[in-house]
Design a protein around this motif. Structure first.
Motif, short mmCIF file in Angstrom:
data_model
loop_
_atom_site.label_atom_id
_atom_site.label_comp_id
_atom_site.label_asym_id
_atom_site.label_seq_id
_atom_site.Cartn_x
_atom_site.Cartn_y
_atom_site.Cartn_z
N PHE A 291 0.83 -1.21 0.00
CA PHE A 291 0.00 0.00 0.00
C PHE A 291 0.87 1.26 0.00
N ALA A 292 1.97 1.23 0.77
CA ALA A 292 2.88 2.38 0.78
C ALA A 292 3.51 2.57 -0.60
N GLY A 293 3.81 1.48 -1.28
CA GLY A 293 4.35 1.58 -2.62
C GLY A 293 3.36 2.19 -3.59
N TYR A 294 2.08 1.83 -3.46
CA TYR A 294 1.06 2.44 -4.32
C TYR A 294 1.02 3.95 -4.11
N ALA A 295 1.07 4.36 -2.84
CA ALA A 295 0.97 5.79 -2.52
C ALA A 295 2.16 6.58 -3.04
N ALA A 296 3.29 5.91 -3.25
CA ALA A 296 4.48 6.59 -3.74
C ALA A 296 4.43 6.86 -5.24
N SER A 297 3.44 6.30 -5.91
CA SER A 297 3.33 6.46 -7.37
C SER A 297 2.35 7.58 -7.72
N PRO A 298 2.82 8.66 -8.35
CA PRO A 298 1.89 9.73 -8.77
C PRO A 298 0.79 9.23 -9.69
N VAL A 299 1.13 8.28 -10.57
CA VAL A 299 0.13 7.75 -11.50
C VAL A 299 -0.98 7.03 -10.73
N ARG A 300 -0.60 6.24 -9.75
CA ARG A 300 -1.61 5.52 -8.99
C ARG A 300 -2.41 6.45 -8.09
N ARG A 301 -1.77 7.47 -7.54
CA ARG A 301 -2.52 8.45 -6.75
C ARG A 301 -3.56 9.15 -7.61
N THR A 302 -3.18 9.53 -8.83
CA THR A 302 -4.12 10.20 -9.73
C THR A 302 -5.26 9.27 -10.11
N GLY A 303 -4.93 8.01 -10.39
CA GLY A 303 -5.97 7.05 -10.73
C GLY A 303 -6.93 6.82 -9.59
N ALA A 304 -6.40 6.75 -8.35
CA ALA A 304 -7.26 6.54 -7.19
C ALA A 304 -8.17 7.74 -6.96
N PHE A 305 -7.63 8.94 -7.18
CA PHE A 305 -8.43 10.16 -7.04
C PHE A 305 -9.61 10.12 -8.02
N ALA A 306 -9.34 9.73 -9.27
CA ALA A 306 -10.39 9.67 -10.28
C ALA A 306 -11.45 8.63 -9.93
N ARG A 307 -10.99 7.49 -9.42
CA ARG A 307 -11.94 6.43 -9.06
C ARG A 307 -12.78 6.83 -7.85
#
Length: 333
Positions: A291-307
């Motif tokens: 989960f910490a690794g996901y949060a470190a990715s700007p792409v994944r943060r942006t995708g999570a925000f959109a979802r």
């Protein structure tokens, strides 16, 4: 509890600490790990709630209309007061935590299906269809955690008794008036006792710490055993909250997957790290790292925000907006 315990600068409502955009996306305070945690005992709380306690006073809504507002807000303010006292902010903060505990003792239900509970007397306003009266395992567990801490500091047996009684409903099925649902054959704490089960990740972890704390402080082997069972079930099922790119807030069958907001995702990381330190499970430590690794990715943060934004369009937090959207009318009240 007299009116003097209320915040003299506040109204009868607990008020809002988030703006409209933050409420829309389920953002909350950034909650850090607790700084006074003892893995072998009970001292500081695993998550630092000091940001929830602006003053060492009881939120007045819980004095004027107990059951109208979510009990977790009251309990977390009390835990925040206790944490500020541990930080060395002064005896007023311990007194504030004790006032919060006193309200819990006074308002705890005696007898009936909700015996030992802090009952919610209003519909839950969004996301889940919950009709009153209902109880939250998160409130029950966090309440027990606050009460046993005050028992340790004061020796007041009322707090010990109230903590023991609070745990009962964590093990009672939601369909029977409690706040749990089976997960891997284990009664798993339900922050929101929905049908079907919602399995909110952060709420279940907070609730389980009440079992742990009460078991340690009061020598309650049943509570300790229930805590270990919940942790085992969590470890065996943690991948269900993992989308492979981000964490899920819950497992409820919404029309759109309810991924965690960035703040809740960070909270999941902190909770899983804390749980792994309190009672090591390789699965939980590995999930915290993922989960910490996901949060470190700007792409994944942006995708999570959109979802998350998509989810909040499908399941609005605003009852007024829900009434305007044909696909969500059944959610609004």
């Amino acid at each position: 509890m007299s009116a003097e315990t209320a915040d003299p600068f506040a109204t009868s409502s607990p008020g809002r600490y988030r703006n409209a955009a933050e409420r829309f996306l389920s953002r909350s305070f950034r909650l850090a790990r607790g700084r006074h945690v003892d893995p072998g005992a009970v001292r500081g709380y695993p998550i630092d709630f000091t940001s929830k306690a602006a003053r060492p006073t009881v939120l007045p809504g819980f004095l004027d209309e107990p059951g109208r507002h979510l009990w977790v807000a009251h309990v977390q303010r009390g835990l925040g007061c206790f944490e500020r006292w541990l930080h060395g902010h002064g005896e007023d903060w311990l007194a504030g935590a004790r006032r919060a505990a006193d309200v819990l003792v006074e308002q705890q239900v005696r007898g009936g299906v909700h015996d030992g509970g802090w009952v919610q007397l209003r519909h839950y306003p969004h996301t889940y269809a919950l009709d009153p009266p209902w109880v939250s395992a998160m409130a029950q567990g966090e309440g027990a955690s606050l009460l046993v801490r005050l028992y340790l500091e004061t020796g007041d047996e009322r707090y010990a008794e109230s903590a023991r009684r609070a745990l009962r409903l964590i093990g009672v099925s939601s369909v029977e008036g409690g706040a749990s649902a089976p997960l891997g054959g284990v009664p798993f704490p339900e922050e929101y006792p929905t049908q079907p089960a919602s399995f909110v990740l952060n709420g279940a972890i907070f609730a389980s710490w009440g079992l742990r704390d009460t078991g340690l402080v009061l020598g309650d082997s049943a509570a300790t055993g229930a805590f270990e069972d919940v942790v085992d079930a969590l470890a065996a099922n943690i991948e269900r909250w993992d989308t492979g790119r981000w964490s899920r807030y819950d497992l409820f069958p919404h029309r759109v997957t309810n991924v965690a907001s960035e703040a809740y995702h960070e909270l999941h990381v902190a909770q899983l790290e804390a749980m792994h330190e309190l009672t090591p499970r390789a699965e939980l430590g590995a999930a915290a790292e993922r989960f910490a690794g996901y949060a470190a990715s700007p792409v994944r943060r942006t995708g999570a925000f959109a979802r998350k934004a998509l989810f909040r369009i499908a399941e609005p937090r605003s009852a007024r907006l829900a009434r305007m959207l044909p696909w969500s009318r059944e959610v609004g009240r």
